[in-house]
Design a protein around this motif. Sequence first.
Motif, PDB file in Angstrom:
ATOM      1  N   GLY A  28       0.808  -1.213   0.000  1.00 34.94           N
ATOM      2  CA  GLY A  28       0.000   0.000   0.000  1.00 34.94           C
ATOM      3  C   GLY A  28       0.841   1.262   0.000  1.00 34.94           C
ATOM      4  N   GLU A  29       0.177   2.375   0.292  1.00 33.30           N
ATOM      5  CA  GLU A  29       0.825   3.680   0.212  1.00 33.30           C
ATOM      6  C   GLU A  29       1.691   3.976   1.425  1.00 33.30           C
ATOM      7  OE1 GLU A  29      -1.573   6.995  -0.867  1.00 33.30           O
ATOM      8  OE2 GLU A  29      -2.745   5.830  -2.299  1.00 33.30           O
ATOM      9  N   LEU A  30       2.649   4.843   1.209  1.00 35.53           N
ATOM     10  CA  LEU A  30       3.543   5.299   2.265  1.00 35.53           C
ATOM     11  C   LEU A  30       2.750   6.154   3.250  1.00 35.53           C
ATOM     12  CD1 LEU A  30       6.612   5.292   2.970  1.00 35.53           C
ATOM     13  CD2 LEU A  30       6.759   7.458   1.742  1.00 35.53           C
ATOM     14  N   PRO A  31       2.835   5.857   4.550  1.00 35.90           N
ATOM     15  CA  PRO A  31       2.103   6.659   5.540  1.00 35.90           C
ATOM     16  C   PRO A  31       2.600   8.105   5.583  1.00 35.90           C
ATOM     17  CG  PRO A  31       2.933   4.621   6.510  1.00 35.90           C
ATOM     18  CD  PRO A  31       3.549   4.750   5.156  1.00 35.90           C
ATOM     19  N   LYS A  37       6.474   6.190   8.355  1.00 32.69           N
ATOM     20  CA  LYS A  37       7.201   5.972   7.095  1.00 32.69           C
ATOM     21  C   LYS A  37       8.413   5.081   7.326  1.00 32.69           C
ATOM     22  CE  LYS A  37       5.985  10.219   4.758  1.00 32.69           C
ATOM     23  NZ  LYS A  37       6.405  11.503   4.226  1.00 32.69           N
ATOM     24  N   CYS A  38       9.167   5.375   8.377  1.00 30.17           N
ATOM     25  CA  CYS A  38      10.361   4.586   8.677  1.00 30.17           C
ATOM     26  C   CYS A  38      10.000   3.132   8.966  1.00 30.17           C
ATOM     27  CB  CYS A  38      11.114   5.193   9.859  1.00 30.17           C
ATOM     28  SG  CYS A  38      11.852   6.792   9.491  1.00 30.17           S
ATOM     29  N   LEU A  39       8.963   2.919   9.774  1.00 28.29           N
ATOM     30  CA  LEU A  39       8.534   1.557  10.101  1.00 28.29           C
ATOM     31  C   LEU A  39       8.031   0.822   8.856  1.00 28.29           C
ATOM     32  CD1 LEU A  39       6.716   2.232  13.494  1.00 28.29           C
ATOM     33  CD2 LEU A  39       8.937   1.104  13.150  1.00 28.29           C
ATOM     34  N   PHE A  40       7.279   1.533   8.043  1.00 25.82           N
ATOM     35  CA  PHE A  40       6.746   0.972   6.804  1.00 25.82           C
ATOM     36  C   PHE A  40       7.895   0.510   5.894  1.00 25.82           C
ATOM     37  CE2 PHE A  40       5.334   1.640   2.377  1.00 25.82           C
ATOM     38  CZ  PHE A  40       4.163   0.905   2.354  1.00 25.82           C
ATOM     39  N   LEU A  41       8.870   1.388   5.678  1.00 24.42           N
ATOM     40  CA  LEU A  41      10.002   1.053   4.803  1.00 24.42           C
ATOM     41  C   LEU A  41      10.850  -0.055   5.403  1.00 24.42           C
ATOM     42  CD1 LEU A  41      10.979   4.627   3.633  1.00 24.42           C
ATOM     43  CD2 LEU A  41       9.817   2.856   2.300  1.00 24.42           C
ATOM     44  N   VAL A  45      11.586  -3.599   3.430  1.00 21.65           N
ATOM     45  CA  VAL A  45      12.936  -4.052   3.086  1.00 21.65           C
ATOM     46  C   VAL A  45      13.143  -5.512   3.447  1.00 21.65           C
ATOM     47  CG1 VAL A  45      15.376  -3.785   3.723  1.00 21.65           C
ATOM     48  CG2 VAL A  45      14.022  -1.787   3.117  1.00 21.65           C
ATOM     49  N   PHE A  46      12.507  -5.967   4.509  1.00 20.23           N
ATOM     50  CA  PHE A  46      12.708  -7.342   4.950  1.00 20.23           C
ATOM     51  C   PHE A  46      11.710  -8.333   4.353  1.00 20.23           C
ATOM     52  CE2 PHE A  46      15.166  -4.966   8.002  1.00 20.23           C
ATOM     53  CZ  PHE A  46      16.356  -5.668   7.941  1.00 20.23           C
ATOM     54  N   ASP A  47      10.873  -7.862   3.457  1.00 20.35           N
ATOM     55  CA  ASP A  47      10.033  -8.761   2.680  1.00 20.35           C
ATOM     56  C   ASP A  47      10.954  -9.546   1.744  1.00 20.35           C
ATOM     57  OD1 ASP A  47       7.207  -9.422   1.484  1.00 20.35           O
ATOM     58  OD2 ASP A  47       8.486  -8.913  -0.238  1.00 20.35           O
ATOM     59  N   PRO A  48      10.853 -10.868   1.697  1.00 14.25           N
ATOM     60  CA  PRO A  48      11.788 -11.656   0.874  1.00 14.25           C
ATOM     61  C   PRO A  48      11.802 -11.261  -0.602  1.00 14.25           C
ATOM     62  CG  PRO A  48      10.488 -13.103   2.277  1.00 14.25           C
ATOM     63  CD  PRO A  48       9.920 -11.730   2.432  1.00 14.25           C
ATOM     64  N   PHE A  49      10.653 -10.915  -1.152  1.00 10.48           N
ATOM     65  CA  PHE A  49      10.609 -10.526  -2.557  1.00 10.48           C
ATOM     66  C   PHE A  49      11.279  -9.174  -2.773  1.00 10.48           C
ATOM     67  CE2 PHE A  49       7.039 -13.545  -2.421  1.00 10.48           C
ATOM     68  CZ  PHE A  49       7.426 -14.391  -3.445  1.00 10.48           C
ATOM     69  N   VAL A  50      11.014  -8.229  -1.880  1.00 11.25           N
ATOM     70  CA  VAL A  50      11.662  -6.925  -1.982  1.00 11.25           C
ATOM     71  C   VAL A  50      13.165  -7.098  -1.838  1.00 11.25           C
ATOM     72  CG1 VAL A  50      11.950  -4.674  -0.865  1.00 11.25           C
ATOM     73  CG2 VAL A  50       9.656  -5.607  -1.235  1.00 11.25           C
TER      74      VAL A  50
END
Length: 121
Positions: A28-31, A37-41, A45-50
């Motif tokens: 989804g969208e960046l808060p 924003k920092c927590l979202f990013l 980053v730790f999503d295996p696909f990302v």
Amino acid sequence: MGYIYIGGTIFFTVYGQLILKWRINHFGELPEAVLDKCLFLFKIVFDPFVFSGLAAAFIASLFWMAAMTKFQLSYAYPFMSLSFLAVFILSVVLFHEVLTWQKVIGLAFVIVGIIISSQGT
């Protein structure tokens, strides 16, 4: 072999862009709030696909370094524009992004530019 290096650079660049877009669509969208924003990013980053998309960028840079041993930069770099073409086509197919005449004409100019620039050494 040099063209294989350029092809590898393009392949991994395109893969990285498409996989990042796919997963960003999932998250989804960046808060708005800075901490959010920092927590979202951080979470993304730790999503295996990302992570694989980020790794693909690194691998693309290795292929690019190998290509630089075979070609002059001014000759090889225009081929990177093929990644624009591949991302454009695949984004229309995979993400149903809008196909406009302006985009098609712009990409046609890119292709013509690649053809012209590849003629000189």
